[in-house]
Design a protein around this motif. Structure first.
Motif, PDB file in Angstrom:
ATOM      1  N   THR A  67      -3.568  46.334  24.550  1.00  0.00           N
ATOM      2  CA  THR A  67      -3.907  47.083  23.708  1.00  0.00           C
ATOM      3  C   THR A  67      -3.058  47.587  22.808  1.00  0.00           C
ATOM      4  OG1 THR A  67      -5.769  48.135  25.247  1.00  0.00           O
ATOM      5  CG2 THR A  67      -5.278  49.072  22.891  1.00  0.00           C
ATOM      6  N   TYR A  68      -1.851  47.950  23.328  1.00  0.00           N
ATOM      7  CA  TYR A  68      -0.746  48.299  22.495  1.00  0.00           C
ATOM      8  C   TYR A  68      -0.222  47.268  21.444  1.00  0.00           C
ATOM      9  CZ  TYR A  68       4.050  50.248  21.336  1.00  0.00           C
ATOM     10  OH  TYR A  68       5.050  50.747  20.568  1.00  0.00           O
ATOM     11  N   THR A  69      -0.035  46.128  22.170  1.00  0.00           N
ATOM     12  CA  THR A  69       0.356  44.898  21.374  1.00  0.00           C
ATOM     13  C   THR A  69      -0.715  44.686  20.123  1.00  0.00           C
ATOM     14  OG1 THR A  69       1.163  43.992  23.550  1.00  0.00           O
ATOM     15  CG2 THR A  69       0.790  42.323  21.804  1.00  0.00           C
ATOM     16  N   ILE A  70      -1.973  44.624  20.369  1.00  0.00           N
ATOM     17  CA  ILE A  70      -2.931  44.273  19.622  1.00  0.00           C
ATOM     18  C   ILE A  70      -2.729  45.531  18.253  1.00  0.00           C
ATOM     19  CG2 ILE A  70      -5.314  44.151  18.665  1.00  0.00           C
ATOM     20  CD1 ILE A  70      -4.218  41.934  20.305  1.00  0.00           C
ATOM     21  N   TYR A  71      -2.444  46.755  18.568  1.00  0.00           N
ATOM     22  CA  TYR A  71      -2.189  47.704  17.792  1.00  0.00           C
ATOM     23  C   TYR A  71      -1.037  47.522  16.976  1.00  0.00           C
ATOM     24  CZ  TYR A  71      -1.982  52.563  15.958  1.00  0.00           C
ATOM     25  OH  TYR A  71      -2.102  53.691  15.170  1.00  0.00           O
ATOM     26  N   LYS A  72      -0.108  46.938  17.656  1.00  0.00           N
ATOM     27  CA  LYS A  72       1.247  46.636  16.807  1.00  0.00           C
ATOM     28  C   LYS A  72       0.882  45.624  15.833  1.00  0.00           C
ATOM     29  CE  LYS A  72       4.752  49.423  18.153  1.00  0.00           C
ATOM     30  NZ  LYS A  72       5.312  50.223  17.110  1.00  0.00           N
ATOM     31  N   ILE A  73       0.337  44.684  16.177  1.00  0.00           N
ATOM     32  CA  ILE A  73       0.014  43.402  15.492  1.00  0.00           C
ATOM     33  C   ILE A  73      -0.724  44.034  14.106  1.00  0.00           C
ATOM     34  CG2 ILE A  73      -1.162  41.587  15.332  1.00  0.00           C
ATOM     35  CD1 ILE A  73      -0.608  40.789  18.227  1.00  0.00           C
ATOM     36  N   LEU A  74      -1.668  45.033  14.349  1.00  0.00           N
ATOM     37  CA  LEU A  74      -2.530  45.288  13.190  1.00  0.00           C
ATOM     38  C   LEU A  74      -1.458  46.423  12.278  1.00  0.00           C
ATOM     39  CD1 LEU A  74      -5.928  45.983  15.130  1.00  0.00           C
ATOM     40  CD2 LEU A  74      -5.297  44.278  13.490  1.00  0.00           C
ATOM     41  N   ASN A  75      -0.553  46.944  13.008  1.00  0.00           N
ATOM     42  CA  ASN A  75       0.280  47.824  12.197  1.00  0.00           C
ATOM     43  C   ASN A  75       1.565  47.181  11.937  1.00  0.00           C
ATOM     44  OD1 ASN A  75      -1.271  50.789  12.126  1.00  0.00           O
ATOM     45  ND2 ASN A  75      -1.723  49.603  13.754  1.00  0.00           N
ATOM     46  N   LYS A  76       1.754  45.994  11.332  1.00  0.00           N
ATOM     47  CA  LYS A  76       3.074  45.232  11.454  1.00  0.00           C
ATOM     48  C   LYS A  76       4.299  45.836  11.022  1.00  0.00           C
ATOM     49  CE  LYS A  76       3.935  40.365  10.349  1.00  0.00           C
ATOM     50  NZ  LYS A  76       3.625  39.970  11.499  1.00  0.00           N
ATOM     51  N   LYS A  77       5.346  45.955  12.035  1.00  0.00           N
ATOM     52  CA  LYS A  77       6.390  46.369  11.889  1.00  0.00           C
ATOM     53  C   LYS A  77       7.627  45.772  11.567  1.00  0.00           C
ATOM     54  CE  LYS A  77       9.056  50.222  14.122  1.00  0.00           C
ATOM     55  NZ  LYS A  77       9.071  51.060  15.470  1.00  0.00           N
ATOM     56  N   HIS A  78       7.493  44.200  11.976  1.00  0.00           N
ATOM     57  CA  HIS A  78       8.406  43.358  11.800  1.00  0.00           C
ATOM     58  C   HIS A  78       7.932  42.296  10.793  1.00  0.00           C
ATOM     59  CE1 HIS A  78      10.709  44.924  15.266  1.00  0.00           C
ATOM     60  NE2 HIS A  78       9.775  44.733  15.600  1.00  0.00           N
ATOM     61  N   ASP A  79       8.473  41.829   9.562  1.00  0.00           N
ATOM     62  CA  ASP A  79       8.117  40.904   8.663  1.00  0.00           C
ATOM     63  C   ASP A  79       8.095  39.532   9.243  1.00  0.00           C
ATOM     64  OD1 ASP A  79       8.383  42.764   6.669  1.00  0.00           O
ATOM     65  OD2 ASP A  79      10.577  42.365   6.168  1.00  0.00           O
ATOM     66  N   ASN A  80       8.655  39.097  10.249  1.00  0.00           N
ATOM     67  CA  ASN A  80       8.753  37.648  10.637  1.00  0.00           C
ATOM     68  C   ASN A  80       8.278  37.775  12.085  1.00  0.00           C
ATOM     69  OD1 ASN A  80      10.920  39.164  11.925  1.00  0.00           O
ATOM     70  ND2 ASN A  80      12.432  37.520  12.140  1.00  0.00           N
ATOM     71  N   ALA A  81       7.553  38.643  12.665  1.00  0.00           N
ATOM     72  CA  ALA A  81       7.095  38.610  14.102  1.00  0.00           C
ATOM     73  C   ALA A  81       6.247  39.771  14.297  1.00  0.00           C
ATOM     74  CB  ALA A  81       8.289  38.855  15.236  1.00  0.00           C
ATOM     75  N   ASP A  82       5.253  39.465  15.345  1.00  0.00           N
ATOM     76  CA  ASP A  82       4.254  40.494  15.332  1.00  0.00           C
ATOM     77  C   ASP A  82       4.762  41.546  16.230  1.00  0.00           C
ATOM     78  OD1 ASP A  82       1.848  38.741  14.570  1.00  0.00           O
ATOM     79  OD2 ASP A  82       1.980  37.451  16.362  1.00  0.00           O
ATOM     80  N   ILE A  83       5.631  41.231  17.368  1.00  0.00           N
ATOM     81  CA  ILE A  83       6.124  42.335  18.279  1.00  0.00           C
ATOM     82  C   ILE A  83       7.603  41.997  18.559  1.00  0.00           C
ATOM     83  CG2 ILE A  83       5.204  41.635  20.093  1.00  0.00           C
ATOM     84  CD1 ILE A  83       4.311  44.364  20.768  1.00  0.00           C
ATOM     85  N   CYS A  84       8.210  42.874  18.832  1.00  0.00           N
ATOM     86  CA  CYS A  84       9.560  42.665  19.780  1.00  0.00           C
ATOM     87  C   CYS A  84       9.786  42.663  21.056  1.00  0.00           C
ATOM     88  CB  CYS A  84      10.736  43.177  18.744  1.00  0.00           C
ATOM     89  SG  CYS A  84      11.087  45.065  19.016  1.00  0.00           S
ATOM     90  N   ASP A  85      10.841  42.640  21.588  1.00  0.00           N
ATOM     91  CA  ASP A  85      11.016  42.920  22.978  1.00  0.00           C
ATOM     92  C   ASP A  85      11.977  44.307  23.345  1.00  0.00           C
ATOM     93  OD1 ASP A  85      13.554  42.078  22.173  1.00  0.00           O
ATOM     94  OD2 ASP A  85      13.681  40.281  23.763  1.00  0.00           O
ATOM     95  N   ASP A  86      12.215  44.873  22.228  1.00  0.00           N
ATOM     96  CA  ASP A  86      12.967  46.148  22.374  1.00  0.00           C
ATOM     97  C   ASP A  86      12.070  47.292  22.749  1.00  0.00           C
ATOM     98  OD1 ASP A  86      14.677  48.326  22.373  1.00  0.00           O
ATOM     99  OD2 ASP A  86      15.339  47.787  20.386  1.00  0.00           O
ATOM    100  N   SER A  87      12.074  48.029  23.880  1.00  0.00           N
ATOM    101  CA  SER A  87      11.271  49.263  24.356  1.00  0.00           C
ATOM    102  C   SER A  87      11.487  50.166  23.520  1.00  0.00           C
ATOM    103  CB  SER A  87      11.613  49.380  25.645  1.00  0.00           C
ATOM    104  OG  SER A  87      12.964  49.827  25.951  1.00  0.00           O
ATOM    105  N   THR A  88      12.579  50.456  22.887  1.00  0.00           N
ATOM    106  CA  THR A  88      12.827  51.560  21.879  1.00  0.00           C
ATOM    107  C   THR A  88      12.235  51.390  20.532  1.00  0.00           C
ATOM    108  OG1 THR A  88      14.907  50.668  20.832  1.00  0.00           O
ATOM    109  CG2 THR A  88      14.929  52.090  22.790  1.00  0.00           C
ATOM    110  N   CYS A  89      11.797  50.015  20.252  1.00  0.00           N
ATOM    111  CA  CYS A  89      11.081  49.847  19.015  1.00  0.00           C
ATOM    112  C   CYS A  89       9.657  49.439  19.225  1.00  0.00           C
ATOM    113  CB  CYS A  89      11.834  48.669  18.326  1.00  0.00           C
ATOM    114  SG  CYS A  89      10.968  48.081  16.698  1.00  0.00           S
TER     115      CYS A  89
END
Length: 298
Positions: free
Chosen positions: A68-90
């Motif tokens: 769910t968190y992943t889908i929410y992040k994708i819909l609220n795009k934070k990275h120009d070149n990726a859906d999500i990153c592997d940094d827990s602080t981000c």
């Protein structure tokens, strides 16, 4: 976990979830963007976020929360070149399979990995929704027995599905309690790092005094000498595990006795395991921590 784009996502009515079979994952240290299947990615996430020794229903709840968190992040795009990153602080914690296996005893590696991937695969496609929209699925390590509403941590208007709820059994985990002790000089220097005008007279009876607590029992505001600070800021300045703390002053030192681990919002991971040990299903665990939600398929 941020709260910035809630209005944007709330105004969207329809989503094409079929495209989320594969996601683009940014590895922050190398800058590499990898195309990875969603559930394969989630195996790495769950293995980074929750011990394999936890109950299977708790691992399933974590898998659905992470999806769910992943889908929410994708819909609220934070990275120009990726859906999500592997940094827990981000975004969200992630660990490679090889690194994860290396941290386990050799005779447990395959069974642990299979246990985690089973939790992901057996809940494949399931996400948590509120009013048919994916939620911002906050989670943390240990609530200290009661979770917190987000307005007391980050401000803003909050989320209707993130209420303060109690969980029994969290005191059985090492994450439940901790202590941090400073010399008075160390304590003063840490506060002065953000507040150079800080001063305190330890001869005054109320030189340190909690002024207000939250619904979740955490320090909302506290008097430290000539300052009034939020419990969240004090937690951050002093590196405490949570904002649920009490203070003991001795002749030379100041001790902070802390309950819980993390911001306290959303699902408690140790609480999920405690509920699973009590016989609760992943669905009941999720609906305990997120009020008024449904579990739907992508």
């Amino acid at each position: 976990q941020t709260t910035e784009n809630q209005t944007e996502i709330s105004n969207k009515n329809t989503y094409n979830y079929s495209k989320y079979g594969t996601i683009s994952l940014l590895h922050k240290k190398t800058g590499e963007v990898e195309q990875v299947k969603l559930d394969e990615y989630l195996c790495n996430v769950v293995s980074a976020e929750m011990p394999a020794t936890f109950e299977q229903e708790a691992l399933k709840a974590q898998a659905i929360v992470a999806r769910t968190y992943t889908i929410y992040k994708i819909l609220n795009k934070k990275h120009d070149n990726a859906d999500i990153c592997d940094d827990s602080t981000c975004c969200q914690a992630w660990i490679s399979k090889d690194d994860r296996l290396a941290k386990w005893e050799e005779n447990q590696r395959e069974s642990n990995w299979q246990k985690i991937c089973s939790a992901v695969n057996e809940t494949s496609g399931k996400i948590i929704t509120y009013e048919n929209k994916p939620i911002d699925a906050f989670f943390h390590s240990n609530s200290g027995g009661i979770t917190e509403v987000p307005v007391n941590v980050w401000g803003g208007t909050g989320y209707p599905y993130l209420q303060s709820v109690e969980t029994s059994g969290e005191d059985a985990y090492t994450q439940y309690s901790s202590e941090v002790e400073f010399t008075k000089s160390e304590f003063e220097q840490k506060i002065k790092g953000n507040h150079p005008d800080f001063s305190i007279d330890y001869n005054q009876q109320d030189c340190i005094k909690t002024l207000e607590t939250t619904a979740g029992g955490r320090v909302k505001t506290i008097k430290l000498g000539n300052l009034e600070l939020s419990g969240v800021e004090v937690r951050n300045l002093l590196g405490l595990r949570s904002a649920n703390f009490t203070v003991e002053i001795s002749e030379n030192n100041i001790k902070f006795i802390v309950k819980g681990y993390g911001h306290g919002v959303g699902m408690s991971q140790t609480g999920a395991d405690a509920l699973a040990k009590q016989g609760e299903s992943y669905e009941n665990i999720i609906k305990h921590y997120y009020t008024g939600v449904e579990i739907n398929n992508l």
